[in-house]
Motif scaffolding. Structure first.
Motif, PDB file in Angstrom:
ATOM      1  N   HIS A  10      24.050  47.210  79.255  1.00 39.12           N
ATOM      2  CA  HIS A  10      24.717  47.443  78.256  1.00 39.12           C
ATOM      3  C   HIS A  10      24.315  47.211  77.456  1.00 39.12           C
ATOM      4  O   HIS A  10      23.870  46.768  76.074  1.00 39.12           O
ATOM      5  CB  HIS A  10      25.050  45.798  77.870  1.00 39.12           C
ATOM      6  CG  HIS A  10      26.610  45.545  78.722  1.00 39.12           C
ATOM      7  ND1 HIS A  10      26.347  44.359  79.731  1.00 39.12           N
ATOM      8  CD2 HIS A  10      27.719  45.466  78.618  1.00 39.12           C
ATOM      9  CE1 HIS A  10      27.579  44.641  80.003  1.00 39.12           C
ATOM     10  NE2 HIS A  10      28.592  44.783  79.704  1.00 39.12           N
ATOM     11  N   ARG A  25      35.548  38.726  80.160  1.00 42.16           N
ATOM     12  CA  ARG A  25      35.692  39.556  79.886  1.00 42.16           C
ATOM     13  C   ARG A  25      35.664  40.758  81.274  1.00 42.16           C
ATOM     14  O   ARG A  25      37.541  41.458  80.755  1.00 42.16           O
ATOM     15  CB  ARG A  25      33.856  40.711  79.990  1.00 42.16           C
ATOM     16  CG  ARG A  25      32.968  40.538  78.354  1.00 42.16           C
ATOM     17  CD  ARG A  25      32.203  41.039  78.739  1.00 42.16           C
ATOM     18  NE  ARG A  25      31.062  41.470  79.339  1.00 42.16           N
ATOM     19  CZ  ARG A  25      29.961  40.571  79.481  1.00 42.16           C
ATOM     20  NH1 ARG A  25      29.743  39.527  78.860  1.00 42.16           N
ATOM     21  NH2 ARG A  25      28.879  40.607  80.267  1.00 42.16           N
ATOM     22  N   GLU A  68      32.559  44.184  87.384  1.00 40.00           N
ATOM     23  CA  GLU A  68      31.873  43.957  85.672  1.00 40.00           C
ATOM     24  C   GLU A  68      31.942  45.624  86.218  1.00 40.00           C
ATOM     25  O   GLU A  68      32.077  46.399  85.379  1.00 40.00           O
ATOM     26  CB  GLU A  68      31.659  43.075  85.034  1.00 40.00           C
ATOM     27  CG  GLU A  68      31.376  43.430  83.435  1.00 40.00           C
ATOM     28  CD  GLU A  68      30.842  42.708  82.310  1.00 40.00           C
ATOM     29  OE1 GLU A  68      29.297  42.592  82.848  1.00 40.00           O
ATOM     30  OE2 GLU A  68      30.323  42.699  81.647  1.00 40.00           O
ATOM     31  N   ALA A  99      39.345  39.914  80.835  1.00 41.88           N
ATOM     32  CA  ALA A  99      40.623  40.743  79.811  1.00 41.88           C
ATOM     33  C   ALA A  99      41.606  41.289  80.243  1.00 41.88           C
ATOM     34  O   ALA A  99      42.669  41.538  79.807  1.00 41.88           O
ATOM     35  CB  ALA A  99      39.676  40.677  78.572  1.00 41.88           C
ATOM     36  N   TYR A 105      31.112  33.655  79.512  1.00 40.52           N
ATOM     37  CA  TYR A 105      31.758  34.506  78.822  1.00 40.52           C
ATOM     38  C   TYR A 105      31.512  35.703  79.743  1.00 40.52           C
ATOM     39  O   TYR A 105      32.173  36.559  79.225  1.00 40.52           O
ATOM     40  CB  TYR A 105      29.808  34.832  78.118  1.00 40.52           C
ATOM     41  CG  TYR A 105      29.680  33.396  77.571  1.00 40.52           C
ATOM     42  CD1 TYR A 105      30.338  33.472  76.508  1.00 40.52           C
ATOM     43  CD2 TYR A 105      29.131  32.840  77.079  1.00 40.52           C
ATOM     44  CE1 TYR A 105      31.209  32.707  75.049  1.00 40.52           C
ATOM     45  CE2 TYR A 105      28.611  32.668  75.696  1.00 40.52           C
ATOM     46  CZ  TYR A 105      29.470  31.747  75.151  1.00 40.52           C
ATOM     47  OH  TYR A 105      29.543  31.146  73.990  1.00 40.52           O
ATOM     48  N   LYS A 106      31.430  35.716  80.816  1.00 43.50           N
ATOM     49  CA  LYS A 106      31.329  37.306  81.466  1.00 43.50           C
ATOM     50  C   LYS A 106      32.432  37.266  82.337  1.00 43.50           C
ATOM     51  O   LYS A 106      32.855  38.341  82.363  1.00 43.50           O
ATOM     52  CB  LYS A 106      29.819  37.172  82.795  1.00 43.50           C
ATOM     53  CG  LYS A 106      29.755  38.775  83.506  1.00 43.50           C
ATOM     54  CD  LYS A 106      29.085  38.448  84.608  1.00 43.50           C
ATOM     55  CE  LYS A 106      28.364  40.433  85.639  1.00 43.50           C
ATOM     56  NZ  LYS A 106      27.594  40.428  84.024  1.00 43.50           N
ATOM     57  N   SER A 121      45.220  37.793  80.839  1.00 37.51           N
ATOM     58  CA  SER A 121      44.760  38.199  79.206  1.00 37.51           C
ATOM     59  C   SER A 121      44.621  36.327  78.818  1.00 37.51           C
ATOM     60  O   SER A 121      43.329  35.872  78.317  1.00 37.51           O
ATOM     61  CB  SER A 121      45.229  38.990  78.242  1.00 37.51           C
ATOM     62  OG  SER A 121      46.081  38.530  77.933  1.00 37.51           O
ATOM     63  N   ASN A 128      29.466  38.838  74.036  1.00 38.78           N
ATOM     64  CA  ASN A 128      31.108  39.335  73.877  1.00 38.78           C
ATOM     65  C   ASN A 128      30.972  38.919  72.304  1.00 38.78           C
ATOM     66  O   ASN A 128      32.616  38.730  72.135  1.00 38.78           O
ATOM     67  CB  ASN A 128      31.729  38.508  74.528  1.00 38.78           C
ATOM     68  CG  ASN A 128      31.695  37.893  75.724  1.00 38.78           C
ATOM     69  OD1 ASN A 128      31.591  38.581  76.706  1.00 38.78           O
ATOM     70  ND2 ASN A 128      32.259  36.701  76.518  1.00 38.78           N
ATOM     71  N   GLU A 156      24.763  36.858  77.680  1.00 40.52           N
ATOM     72  CA  GLU A 156      26.510  37.302  77.538  1.00 40.52           C
ATOM     73  C   GLU A 156      27.172  36.747  76.373  1.00 40.52           C
ATOM     74  O   GLU A 156      28.061  37.594  76.352  1.00 40.52           O
ATOM     75  CB  GLU A 156      26.889  36.484  79.107  1.00 40.52           C
ATOM     76  CG  GLU A 156      25.808  36.068  80.485  1.00 40.52           C
ATOM     77  CD  GLU A 156      26.325  37.762  80.753  1.00 40.52           C
ATOM     78  OE1 GLU A 156      27.495  38.346  79.683  1.00 40.52           O
ATOM     79  OE2 GLU A 156      25.854  38.143  82.169  1.00 40.52           O
ATOM     80  N   GLY A 176      41.528  35.261  80.362  1.00 38.34           N
ATOM     81  CA  GLY A 176      40.308  35.106  79.941  1.00 38.34           C
ATOM     82  C   GLY A 176      39.562  34.953  78.818  1.00 38.34           C
ATOM     83  O   GLY A 176      38.498  34.381  78.309  1.00 38.34           O
ATOM     84  N   GLN A 190      36.482  32.476  77.336  1.00 31.48           N
ATOM     85  CA  GLN A 190      35.618  32.835  75.998  1.00 31.48           C
ATOM     86  C   GLN A 190      35.848  31.633  75.295  1.00 31.48           C
ATOM     87  O   GLN A 190      34.625  30.914  75.245  1.00 31.48           O
ATOM     88  CB  GLN A 190      36.515  33.428  75.825  1.00 31.48           C
ATOM     89  CG  GLN A 190      35.353  33.597  74.404  1.00 31.48           C
ATOM     90  CD  GLN A 190      34.413  34.929  74.518  1.00 31.48           C
ATOM     91  OE1 GLN A 190      33.959  35.164  75.552  1.00 31.48           O
ATOM     92  NE2 GLN A 190      33.643  34.407  73.258  1.00 31.48           N
TER      93      GLN A 190
END
Ligand code: G3I
Ligand code: 9MR
Length: 576
Positions: free
Chosen positions: A385, A286, A199, A289, A282-283, A293, A348, A344, A296, A300
């Motif tokens: 972040h 991302r 990430e 994604a 959650y990570k 997708s 999101n 996390e 991803g 989620q």
């Protein structure tokens, strides 16, 4: 005869040089990274003295002086009950072979390479491939260590502790360690650490590859997906996640995966496993994604269902059933797992109302991460972040730098120059050290000074040979690596060398594996010093096992160093 000639020679050399007798030379036995901080350590000579006066570093091929300085005073260390001299070289050495000298006495040699960090990263990541469950590891990718598939895990039984009956399918995943169990809590910190590289530094890790089975994603994500797919299968329909998947007892050390055919069970769902799972997915949502997708979205949704379960079951703690003897990974303090999952989830898109109750958990003292305490991971995520966490990043950075200062001060003031001290020598102490290195790199990136980077480099050097054992703690890496890890495939196969790329546990005084039984070891704690209490014996599950979370710490440290060197804008500068 030869012996007396050697003694005469050694004596005359000693008389001519400013060093009374050869001190023990300890250095990184793999390659040092070119143009990076380099350190090495000189222990006592057999006569008990330390080197004094001037040292020089010579380019072995060209006979040219590349660096020089004076030996500092020896420094003590509460983990060693002894002293040593640490030498730091400026970050100016190019690739090549070098030797450290004092007067005319050669103290030792070392190598520098332009690709040292990348090379180590690849071999340490390959270890995850070697530990893949439910697949044949082929000679094409596994070399001499290829082996048949084991543990398909398509008919896993639900243990009575689940309150459920029947079987279900839960294939793939990495074996946890030297055993063949698969444990969600330990997979949590492991996957989070690897996902964080993907990430935070996608420009670097989207292109860094090594030979593993092909696929459309970058190698790091392909390897991760092998375990993420397994983790997804461990989520029950109600969102809760089973704690682990193992046999009831550890199988024999002499069995390869396909020879261990005992029934496998999932054991009760727990809040710790479910929160770790939520944080990871959650990570992963991302990270995947942009690559896949649909996956991803799946991640989620799985994370959301896990989060909901953890809210409904805030404190379902793991209790090992009496008929189960495999690893426990029991954790009674869940505030750190809760914080990590909440952080996390917040990244999101969970709103201010959601985040408010968790803010008080940010401004607390932190230590480097471990499977049991993932609070530091939440701190890394918050400082990474600022656009999401605003004012909370101030408290998080403060706590990050607070711990980093302690670690960098230790590295600067103790023998061997590592950031670990006697209280940190627990089961898996080498990974404590690697996780400290990761924390130091985060601190360096977020406002710390160059001493944090120097300390992180020293931690890596310690693991690769600049330690009291003069051994590399990474199998297959360095001139004198650990050769007998507590790792079933390495013990059971017919290959002389162990499976490469694994960080072994490291010294501590627990002695859980010391005793008279056949798979127990000699008492390696005779010195009473934790840094000396390690044994390179396959029996030593307490000091010489391997584990995915320990390798993730090694990968996180060396991957962090790769990213720092290669990030856009040349952010690697020890003069900052
Ligand atoms: O939590 C207590 C702490 O309160 C206390 O101060 C400290 C003093 O020693 O002990 C702490 O507990 C330790 C615990 O780890 C948490 O750090 C235990 O003594 C120690 O025995 C325990 O070791 C764990 C070991 O399993 C035995 O359960 C290691 O962390 C863990 O890495 C290791 O993991 C095993 C798996 O169970 C099975 N698979 C292999 C894997 C690696 O060896
Ligand atoms: O092999 C097991 C190792 O993977 C675990 O980390 C360790 C601690 O849980 O236990 C090892 O198994 C040993 C068991 O606990 C005691 N009898 C000897 C086993 C080693 O063969």
């Amino acid at each position: 005869m030869l012996g007396s000639v050697f003694i005469l020679f050694a004596t005359s050399t000693a008389l001519a040089a400013p060093v009374p007798a050869m001190p023990a030379y300890r250095a990184n036995q793999a390659n040092y990274q070119a143009f990076s901080p380099i350190h090495m350590v000189l222990g006592r000579s057999p006569a008990g003295g330390f080197p004094q006066g001037a040292w020089t570093v010579m380019d072995s091929a060209r006979g040219k002086i590349m660096a020089k300085g004076s030996f500092p005073a020896p420094r003590g260390w509460n983990a060693l009950h002894d002293s040593a001299v640490v030498i730091d070289l400026p970050p100016s050495l190019p690739a090549g072979s070098f030797r450290l000298e004092a007067g005319k006495t050669k103290l030792g040699t070392f190598r520098v390479s332009a690709t040292a960090d990348r090379d180590l990263f690849r071999i340490a990541m390959k270890a995850f491939y070697h530990n893949r469950s439910a697949t044949t590891t082929t000679p094409e990718f596994a070399g001499r260590w290829g082996r048949p598939a084991g543990h398909p895990d398509t008919l896993v039984r639900r243990h009575p502790s689940t309150g459920q009956a029947g079987t279900f399918s839960s294939p793939k995943g990495w074996y946890d360690a030297g055993d063949y169990g698969k444990y969600i809590v330990n997979s949590g910190i492991t996957c989070w650490t690897l996902l964080d590289l993907a990430e935070s530094h996608s420009a670097v890790f989207d292109t860094l590859s090594w030979p593993i089975p092909p696929g459309k994603e970058p190698a790091l994500l392909r390897e991760l997906r092998w375990n993420l797919d397994w983790m997804l299968s461990m989520q029950d329909r109600d969102g809760g996640v089973y704690h682990k998947l193992t046999t009831l007892r550890f199988n024999a050390m002499t069995e390869l995966p396909h020879q261990d055919v005992g029934d496998r069970f999932v054991v009760m769902k727990t809040t710790a496993a479910t929160l770790d799972f939520a944080a990871v997915f959650y990570k992963a949502a991302r990270v995947f994604a942009a690559k896949d997708s649909a996956y991803g979205v799946l991640c989620q949704a799985a994370a959301e269902r896990a989060w909901a379960w953890s809210v409904a079951h805030p404190s379902t703690i793991y209790h090992q059933p009496t008929d189960v003897r495999t690893g426990k990974y029991e954790d009674t303090v869940l505030s750190d797992e809760r914080l990590l999952a909440a952080v996390e989830r917040r990244i999101n898109g969970a709103g201010d109302d959601f985040w408010l109750p968790f803010r008080r958990l940010v401004d607390q003292p932190r230590k480097e991460a471990s499977w049991q305490d993932v609070g530091a991971l939440a701190i890394y995520a918050i400082v990474g972040h600022p656009e999401v966490f605003g004012a909370d990043t101030v408290a998080a950075s403060f706590r990050l730098l607070e711990r980093a200062r302690i670690l960098a001060d230790r590295a600067a003031s103790t023998a061997y120059g590592a950031s670990i001290d006697s209280t940190d020598f627990v089961w898996g102490s080498n990974a404590v050290l690697a996780n400290q290195g990761i924390l130091l790199l985060h601190a360096f990136r977020h406002g710390g000074d160059s001493s944090y980077l120097v300390a992180a480099r020293r931690d890596l050097g310690y693991l690769l040979g600049a330690n009291p054992f003069d051994s590399s703690f990474v199998t297959g890496v360095g001139a004198r690596p650990a050769r007998h890890p507590h790792h079933r495939p390495s013990v059971a196969d017919t290959v002389l060398s162990p499976v490469p790329g694994f960080l072994v546990g490291g010294g501590h005084l627990g002695g859980q594996d010391v005793g008279p039984n056949s798979w127990q070891c000699r008492d390696y704690r005779a010195s009473g010093a934790p840094a000396l209490s390690w044994t390179d014996q396959a029996c030593s599950y307490a000091t010489n096992e391997v584990a995915i979370n320990w390798n993730a710490a090694l990968v996180g440290l060396v991957g962090g160093l790769v990213a720092l060197r290669e990030c856009a804008g040349g952010c690697y500068s020890v003069t900052r």
